[in-house]
Motif scaffolding. Structure first.
Motif, PDB file in Angstrom:
ATOM      1  N   CYS A  66      -0.266   9.358   4.110  1.00  0.00           N
ATOM      2  CA  CYS A  66      -1.336   8.741   3.323  1.00  0.00           C
ATOM      3  C   CYS A  66      -2.642   9.536   3.376  1.00  0.00           C
ATOM      4  O   CYS A  66      -2.895  10.303   4.310  1.00  0.00           O
ATOM      5  N   GLU A  67      -3.469   9.284   2.392  1.00  0.00           N
ATOM      6  CA  GLU A  67      -4.755   9.967   2.264  1.00  0.00           C
ATOM      7  C   GLU A  67      -5.603   9.806   3.518  1.00  0.00           C
ATOM      8  O   GLU A  67      -6.332  10.730   3.899  1.00  0.00           O
ATOM      9  N   GLN A  68      -5.507   8.665   4.177  1.00  0.00           N
ATOM     10  CA  GLN A  68      -6.293   8.466   5.400  1.00  0.00           C
ATOM     11  C   GLN A  68      -5.972   9.541   6.432  1.00  0.00           C
ATOM     12  O   GLN A  68      -6.874  10.062   7.092  1.00  0.00           O
ATOM     13  N   ALA A  69      -4.711   9.901   6.591  1.00  0.00           N
ATOM     14  CA  ALA A  69      -4.338  10.962   7.538  1.00  0.00           C
ATOM     15  C   ALA A  69      -4.957  12.290   7.106  1.00  0.00           C
ATOM     16  O   ALA A  69      -5.489  13.038   7.931  1.00  0.00           O
ATOM     17  N   PHE A  70      -4.902  12.576   5.810  1.00  0.00           N
ATOM     18  CA  PHE A  70      -5.481  13.828   5.309  1.00  0.00           C
ATOM     19  C   PHE A  70      -6.992  13.870   5.536  1.00  0.00           C
ATOM     20  O   PHE A  70      -7.540  14.932   5.814  1.00  0.00           O
ATOM     21  N   ARG A  71      -7.645  12.735   5.443  1.00  0.00           N
ATOM     22  CA  ARG A  71      -9.096  12.694   5.678  1.00  0.00           C
ATOM     23  C   ARG A  71      -9.437  13.075   7.122  1.00  0.00           C
ATOM     24  O   ARG A  71     -10.514  13.605   7.387  1.00  0.00           O
ATOM     25  N   TYR A 112       3.591  11.809  -0.845  1.00  0.00           N
ATOM     26  CA  TYR A 112       2.158  11.533  -0.739  1.00  0.00           C
ATOM     27  C   TYR A 112       1.880  10.071  -1.051  1.00  0.00           C
ATOM     28  O   TYR A 112       2.464   9.494  -1.967  1.00  0.00           O
ATOM     29  N   CYS A 113       0.938   9.494  -0.300  1.00  0.00           N
ATOM     30  CA  CYS A 113       0.487   8.121  -0.520  1.00  0.00           C
ATOM     31  C   CYS A 113      -1.041   8.115  -0.602  1.00  0.00           C
ATOM     32  O   CYS A 113      -1.703   8.612   0.316  1.00  0.00           O
ATOM     33  N   PRO A 114      -1.625   7.575  -1.659  1.00  0.00           N
ATOM     34  CA  PRO A 114      -3.077   7.603  -1.822  1.00  0.00           C
ATOM     35  C   PRO A 114      -3.845   6.578  -0.980  1.00  0.00           C
ATOM     36  O   PRO A 114      -5.072   6.542  -1.018  1.00  0.00           O
ATOM     37  N   SER A 115      -3.159   5.795  -0.180  1.00  0.00           N
ATOM     38  CA  SER A 115      -3.818   4.734   0.584  1.00  0.00           C
ATOM     39  C   SER A 115      -4.813   5.294   1.604  1.00  0.00           C
ATOM     40  O   SER A 115      -4.533   6.261   2.314  1.00  0.00           O
ATOM     41  N   ASN A 116      -5.954   4.643   1.687  1.00  0.00           N
ATOM     42  CA  ASN A 116      -6.969   4.952   2.697  1.00  0.00           C
ATOM     43  C   ASN A 116      -6.996   3.901   3.796  1.00  0.00           C
ATOM     44  O   ASN A 116      -7.964   3.826   4.556  1.00  0.00           O
ATOM     45  N   THR A 117      -5.957   3.080   3.900  1.00  0.00           N
ATOM     46  CA  THR A 117      -5.932   2.000   4.884  1.00  0.00           C
ATOM     47  C   THR A 117      -4.970   2.261   6.043  1.00  0.00           C
ATOM     48  O   THR A 117      -4.967   1.523   7.015  1.00  0.00           O
ATOM     49  N   THR A 118      -4.140   3.292   5.934  1.00  0.00           N
ATOM     50  CA  THR A 118      -3.185   3.621   6.993  1.00  0.00           C
ATOM     51  C   THR A 118      -2.829   5.096   6.904  1.00  0.00           C
ATOM     52  O   THR A 118      -3.230   5.791   5.975  1.00  0.00           O
ATOM     53  N   TYR A 119      -2.070   5.576   7.876  1.00  0.00           N
ATOM     54  CA  TYR A 119      -1.774   7.009   7.969  1.00  0.00           C
ATOM     55  C   TYR A 119      -0.468   7.408   7.299  1.00  0.00           C
ATOM     56  O   TYR A 119      -0.339   8.512   6.793  1.00  0.00           O
ATOM     57  N   GLY A 120       0.536   6.543   7.341  1.00  0.00           N
ATOM     58  CA  GLY A 120       1.818   6.900   6.745  1.00  0.00           C
ATOM     59  C   GLY A 120       2.800   5.746   6.791  1.00  0.00           C
ATOM     60  O   GLY A 120       2.540   4.714   7.406  1.00  0.00           O
ATOM     61  N   PHE A 121       3.914   5.961   6.128  1.00  0.00           N
ATOM     62  CA  PHE A 121       4.984   4.965   6.065  1.00  0.00           C
ATOM     63  C   PHE A 121       6.330   5.675   6.064  1.00  0.00           C
ATOM     64  O   PHE A 121       6.435   6.816   5.623  1.00  0.00           O
ATOM     65  N   THR A 122       7.343   4.964   6.513  1.00  0.00           N
ATOM     66  CA  THR A 122       8.742   5.333   6.285  1.00  0.00           C
ATOM     67  C   THR A 122       9.330   4.158   5.523  1.00  0.00           C
ATOM     68  O   THR A 122       9.004   3.002   5.812  1.00  0.00           O
ATOM     69  N   ASN A 123      10.189   4.447   4.543  1.00  0.00           N
ATOM     70  CA  ASN A 123      10.647   3.375   3.658  1.00  0.00           C
ATOM     71  C   ASN A 123      11.317   2.231   4.410  1.00  0.00           C
ATOM     72  O   ASN A 123      11.076   1.073   4.116  1.00  0.00           O
ATOM     73  N   VAL A 124      12.163   2.514   5.382  1.00  0.00           N
ATOM     74  CA  VAL A 124      12.784   1.504   6.250  1.00  0.00           C
ATOM     75  C   VAL A 124      13.099   2.188   7.578  1.00  0.00           C
ATOM     76  O   VAL A 124      13.184   3.413   7.642  1.00  0.00           O
ATOM     77  N   VAL A 125      13.290   1.415   8.640  1.00  0.00           N
ATOM     78  CA  VAL A 125      13.725   1.998   9.905  1.00  0.00           C
ATOM     79  C   VAL A 125      15.043   2.727   9.643  1.00  0.00           C
ATOM     80  O   VAL A 125      15.938   2.194   8.983  1.00  0.00           O
ATOM     81  N   ASP A 138       0.813  -1.215   0.000  1.00  0.00           N
ATOM     82  CA  ASP A 138       0.000   0.000   0.000  1.00  0.00           C
ATOM     83  C   ASP A 138       0.847   1.266   0.000  1.00  0.00           C
ATOM     84  O   ASP A 138       0.330   2.361  -0.224  1.00  0.00           O
ATOM     85  N   ALA A 139       2.118   1.148   0.311  1.00  0.00           N
ATOM     86  CA  ALA A 139       2.984   2.322   0.447  1.00  0.00           C
ATOM     87  C   ALA A 139       3.433   2.844  -0.912  1.00  0.00           C
ATOM     88  O   ALA A 139       3.980   2.105  -1.722  1.00  0.00           O
ATOM     89  N   GLU A 140       3.180   4.140  -1.127  1.00  0.00           N
ATOM     90  CA  GLU A 140       3.653   4.817  -2.335  1.00  0.00           C
ATOM     91  C   GLU A 140       4.271   6.139  -1.926  1.00  0.00           C
ATOM     92  O   GLU A 140       3.848   6.761  -0.956  1.00  0.00           O
ATOM     93  N   TRP A 141       5.270   6.568  -2.648  1.00  0.00           N
ATOM     94  CA  TRP A 141       5.967   7.821  -2.400  1.00  0.00           C
ATOM     95  C   TRP A 141       5.835   8.685  -3.643  1.00  0.00           C
ATOM     96  O   TRP A 141       6.692   8.684  -4.509  1.00  0.00           O
ATOM     97  N   LEU A 142       4.740   9.433  -3.726  1.00  0.00           N
ATOM     98  CA  LEU A 142       4.439  10.251  -4.897  1.00  0.00           C
ATOM     99  C   LEU A 142       4.683  11.728  -4.595  1.00  0.00           C
ATOM    100  O   LEU A 142       4.542  12.177  -3.462  1.00  0.00           O
ATOM    101  N   ALA A 143       4.994  12.473  -5.648  1.00  0.00           N
ATOM    102  CA  ALA A 143       5.167  13.921  -5.505  1.00  0.00           C
ATOM    103  C   ALA A 143       3.794  14.583  -5.359  1.00  0.00           C
ATOM    104  O   ALA A 143       2.799  14.108  -5.901  1.00  0.00           O
ATOM    105  N   TYR A 144       3.755  15.684  -4.610  1.00  0.00           N
ATOM    106  CA  TYR A 144       2.546  16.505  -4.518  1.00  0.00           C
ATOM    107  C   TYR A 144       2.487  17.357  -5.781  1.00  0.00           C
ATOM    108  O   TYR A 144       3.330  18.219  -5.987  1.00  0.00           O
ATOM    109  N   ASP A 145       1.499  17.076  -6.629  1.00  0.00           N
ATOM    110  CA  ASP A 145       1.344  17.853  -7.858  1.00  0.00           C
ATOM    111  C   ASP A 145       0.092  18.718  -7.756  1.00  0.00           C
ATOM    112  O   ASP A 145      -0.531  18.803  -6.693  1.00  0.00           O
ATOM    113  N   ASN A 146      -0.291  19.368  -8.854  1.00  0.00           N
ATOM    114  CA  ASN A 146      -1.431  20.300  -8.801  1.00  0.00           C
ATOM    115  C   ASN A 146      -2.760  19.612  -8.508  1.00  0.00           C
ATOM    116  O   ASN A 146      -3.708  20.282  -8.118  1.00  0.00           O
TER     117      ASN A 146
END
Length: 141
Positions: free
Chosen positions: A98-103, A77-90, A18-26
């Motif tokens: 993630c979108e869930q946090a923004f909601r 940015y991550c579009p997932s609605n199943t969690t709040y955020g991710f870090t790539n590795v410890v 579910d983890a994606e690392w996308l740029a914030y675009d318009n």
């Protein structure tokens, strides 16, 4: 920390579940503005001893202020609605909110950011150490 905006020239990690690392675009203007407000709120913690002490006790040993000032950490940015955020590795340098946090709003985005900052400072994923930073830094009751 830097925000991964379109045109910044930053390529985040590849999608992992579910983890994606996308740029914030318009198309993500609302989320970008909320992230900027949350980051402003997080910046008000800078210099607060309880938060710095809490972060310094994490395996990475850096203070909250040190992590906040680390220009090699990117927020995507991550579009997932199943969690709040991710870090790539410890101890990684890639945070995604993630979108869930923004909601849930700016306070949740800020809390998620502080939590993920804990992981960039070595907080393991199999403990509650990253979650514990929220109380020390004023993001939990």
């Amino acid at each position: 920390m830097k925000i991964n905006i379109a045109g910044a020239g930053h390529a985040g990690p590849v999608k992992n579940g579910d983890a994606e690392w996308l740029a914030y675009d318009n198309t993500l203007d609302k989320q970008l503005k909320m992230l900027q407000r949350a980051l402003h709120s997080v910046n008000t913690i800078k210099g607060w001893r309880p938060c710095n002490d809490c972060f310094s006790k994490l395996p990475g040993g850096r203070s909250f202020d040190d992590v906040l000032a680390d220009d090699s950490i990117w927020i995507s940015y991550c579009p997932s609605n199943t969690t709040y955020g991710f870090t790539n590795v410890v101890s990684g340098k890639e945070i995604t909110i993630c979108e869930q946090a923004f909601r849930w709003g700016v306070w949740t985005v800020g809390g998620t950011l502080v939590h993920e900052m804990g992981h960039t400072n070595g907080a393991p994923t199999d403990t509650h150490a990253a979650e514990g930073t929220l109380l020390c830094c004023g993001y939990a009751k």
